[in-house]
Design a protein around this motif. Structure first.
Motif, mmCIF file in Angstrom:
data_model
loop_
_atom_site.group_PDB
_atom_site.id
_atom_site.type_symbol
_atom_site.label_atom_id
_atom_site.label_comp_id
_atom_site.label_asym_id
_atom_site.label_seq_id
_atom_site.Cartn_x
_atom_site.Cartn_y
_atom_site.Cartn_z
ATOM 1 N N ASP A 212 0.807 -1.339 -0.181
ATOM 2 C CA ASP A 212 0.074 -0.058 -0.003
ATOM 3 C C ASP A 212 0.830 1.286 -0.125
ATOM 4 O O ASP A 212 0.487 2.258 -0.406
ATOM 5 C CB ASP A 212 -0.920 -0.013 1.121
ATOM 6 N N ARG A 213 1.854 1.125 0.455
ATOM 7 C CA ARG A 213 2.702 2.330 0.506
ATOM 8 C C ARG A 213 3.833 2.401 -0.563
ATOM 9 O O ARG A 213 4.590 3.603 -0.610
ATOM 10 C CB ARG A 213 3.605 2.542 1.762
ATOM 11 N N ARG B 210 5.342 3.447 -3.774
ATOM 12 C CA ARG B 210 5.421 4.485 -4.835
ATOM 13 C C ARG B 210 5.994 4.279 -6.104
ATOM 14 O O ARG B 210 6.878 3.676 -6.097
ATOM 15 C CB ARG B 210 6.052 5.635 -4.154
#
Length: 85
Positions: free
Chosen positions: A71-72, A74
């Protein structure tokens, strides 16, 4: 930094682009502007990128593995925008 004529043409938008980057597209390169500076990128499968912001003197190369994204995570384009912006 001056680009040669072939690379200049390759990193000039020839279409409006589309998926997956949704950016204008040249010859094998997506075209973007980061912090008012011209940038271009080659995108591969699973998060593999080569991003170049010539005026900023920045190049980022990433490899990727879609099974290891979380989810984190980038995108490399987000990282370039943070470094140059």
């Amino acid at each position: 930094m001056r680009l040669g004529p072939l690379l200049t043409e390759a990193t000039t938008a020839h279409t409006g682009g589309g998926p997956p980057e949704h950016l204008p597209y040249g010859w094998l390169f997506w075209i973007d502007e980061i912090a008012g500076q011209r940038a271009f990128l080659a995108a591969g499968w699973g998060g593999q990128y080569v991003l170049v912001a010539p005026a900023a003197g920045r190049t980022i190369v990433t490899t990727g593995n879609p099974q290891r994204l979380h989810d984190r995570s980038r995108s490399a384009l987000d990282v370039m925008r943070a470094l140059v912006g």
